[in-house]
Design a protein around this motif. Structure first.
Motif, short mmCIF file in Angstrom:
data_model
loop_
_atom_site.label_atom_id
_atom_site.label_comp_id
_atom_site.label_asym_id
_atom_site.label_seq_id
_atom_site.Cartn_x
_atom_site.Cartn_y
_atom_site.Cartn_z
N UNK A 193 0.83 -1.21 0.00
CA UNK A 193 0.00 0.00 0.00
C UNK A 193 0.86 1.26 0.00
N UNK A 194 0.34 2.31 -0.61
CA UNK A 194 1.07 3.59 -0.62
C UNK A 194 0.77 4.39 0.65
N UNK A 195 -0.21 3.93 1.44
CA UNK A 195 -0.62 4.68 2.63
C UNK A 195 0.20 4.28 3.85
N UNK A 196 0.61 5.29 4.61
CA UNK A 196 1.45 5.05 5.79
C UNK A 196 0.71 5.34 7.11
N UNK A 197 -0.38 6.12 7.00
CA UNK A 197 -1.10 6.54 8.21
C UNK A 197 -2.60 6.50 7.95
N UNK A 198 -3.34 5.85 8.85
CA UNK A 198 -4.80 5.87 8.81
C UNK A 198 -5.28 6.65 10.02
N UNK A 199 -5.97 7.76 9.77
CA UNK A 199 -6.47 8.62 10.85
C UNK A 199 -7.98 8.40 10.98
N UNK A 200 -8.39 7.84 12.10
CA UNK A 200 -9.78 7.44 12.29
C UNK A 200 -10.49 8.32 13.32
N UNK A 201 -11.57 8.94 12.88
CA UNK A 201 -12.50 9.53 13.83
C UNK A 201 -13.04 8.40 14.71
N UNK A 202 -13.55 8.75 15.88
CA UNK A 202 -14.05 7.71 16.79
C UNK A 202 -15.58 7.61 16.75
N UNK A 203 -16.29 8.58 17.34
CA UNK A 203 -17.75 8.51 17.41
C UNK A 203 -18.36 8.61 16.02
N UNK A 204 -19.20 7.65 15.67
CA UNK A 204 -19.82 7.64 14.36
C UNK A 204 -18.94 7.05 13.26
N UNK A 205 -17.71 6.65 13.64
CA UNK A 205 -16.77 6.12 12.65
C UNK A 205 -16.20 4.78 13.14
N UNK A 206 -15.18 4.82 13.97
CA UNK A 206 -14.62 3.58 14.52
C UNK A 206 -15.59 2.92 15.50
N UNK A 207 -16.31 3.75 16.26
CA UNK A 207 -17.24 3.22 17.26
C UNK A 207 -18.62 3.06 16.66
N UNK A 208 -19.31 2.00 17.05
CA UNK A 208 -20.70 1.82 16.61
C UNK A 208 -21.63 2.69 17.47
N UNK A 209 -22.93 2.55 17.24
CA UNK A 209 -23.89 3.41 17.97
C UNK A 209 -23.96 3.10 19.45
N UNK A 210 -23.38 1.98 19.87
CA UNK A 210 -23.27 1.66 21.31
C UNK A 210 -21.92 2.11 21.88
N UNK A 211 -21.18 2.91 21.10
CA UNK A 211 -19.84 3.39 21.49
C UNK A 211 -18.88 2.24 21.78
N UNK A 212 -18.95 1.23 20.93
CA UNK A 212 -18.06 0.08 21.04
C UNK A 212 -17.25 -0.08 19.76
N UNK A 213 -16.07 -0.70 19.88
CA UNK A 213 -15.28 -1.08 18.71
C UNK A 213 -15.67 -2.52 18.38
N UNK A 214 -16.20 -2.75 17.18
CA UNK A 214 -16.62 -4.10 16.82
C UNK A 214 -15.40 -5.00 16.64
N UNK A 215 -15.63 -6.30 16.76
CA UNK A 215 -14.55 -7.27 16.57
C UNK A 215 -13.97 -7.14 15.17
#
Length: 248
Positions: free
Chosen positions: A2-24
């Motif tokens: 991959x040409x990408x070196x950094x993945x910047x993830x928002x948390x609420x509404x992005x990495x976290x589901x509507x229960x504020x959890x990180x899915x498996x």
């Protein structure tokens, strides 16, 4: 590779589901990215203290962007850069909030969060604190529009949101994009090597300036319009999908 070196993830509404959890599924694909030598960073409006448990859950020792770019960490607990919000602005924002009794408000300092129910003691003043961000929340569209128009008229503030019902304010020029540029400089990479993902207005600058800007399926329309691609929603493991499909 991959040409990408950094993945910047928002948390609420992005990495976290509507229960504020990180899915498996999301956790698995974040780990796969890390195993491939890609840096995975949180890029959140949350403060450090509320973001940290999720970093610990994923065993991340990578950089973090908190309070919409007000703080940049090279790893948990290692501060690289902090940009404070003037106490004068916080006073003005607080006084504006009090003119709208139906509106909830909060403010981050470098050590804690104050809000409508718990403001600082009368024996202290605005200058006693190191402020980072101020926010308003209301489901009353008219009140929110009035507040937004007022703060826009002042200039000098970066105005975004992290949901359709709120307004978030940082010092002018401070955003997740400005923080990502600082991180890129520290890492010795280009913004073209960054993937930025999010769902709200506080993600737009980063999504526009990253090499790959990703909007969640549940993102606000303006975010989808700014993005290069739209992935699945946060409840359908959109982060796992974006890593699988566009990065690895």
């Amino acid at each position: 590779m991959t040409k990408y070196k950094l993945i910047a993830l928002d948390m609420d509404g992005t990495l976290l589901n509507e229960q504020s959890e990180i899915s498996a599924e999301n956790a698995e694909w974040v780990q796969r990215a890390l195993d491939a030598g890609i840096t995975v960073s949180f890029s959140t409006g949350r403060g450090f203290a509320s973001a940290l448990p999720f970093a610990e859950q994923l065993k991340l020792t990578t950089p973090m962007i908190t309070v919409n770019g007000g703080e940049v960490w090279t790893q948990p607990h290692v501060l690289y850069k902090r940009t404070e919000l003037s106490p004068l602005y916080v006073q003005q924002l607080h006084e504006l909030a009090k003119q709208h009794p139906e509106v909830w408000f909060w403010a981050y300092t470098t050590s804690e969060i104050y809000n409508k129910e718990r403001w600082f003691d009368a024996s202290e003043n605005y200058d006693s604190f190191n402020w980072l961000k101020f926010g308003y929340y209301t489901e009353d569209d008219r009140a929110r529009e009035l507040i937004l128009a007022e703060v826009q008229s002042w200039g000098g503030l970066e105005i975004t949101n992290s949901s359709l019902q709120n307004i978030e304010l940082n010092p002018l020029g401070i955003s997740k994009a400005s923080a990502l540029k600082d991180l890129c400089e520290w890492m010795g990479i280009e913004m073209s090597q960054v993937v930025a993902a999010g769902d709200s207005l506080n993600d737009i600058a980063a999504i526009r300036e990253a090499g790959l800007g990703v909007a969640m399926g549940n993102a606000q329309d303006a975010v989808k319009e700014a993005a290069d691609v739209v992935t699945l929603t946060n409840d359908k493991h959109g982060v796992a999908e974006l890593i699988k499909r566009y990065v690895l």
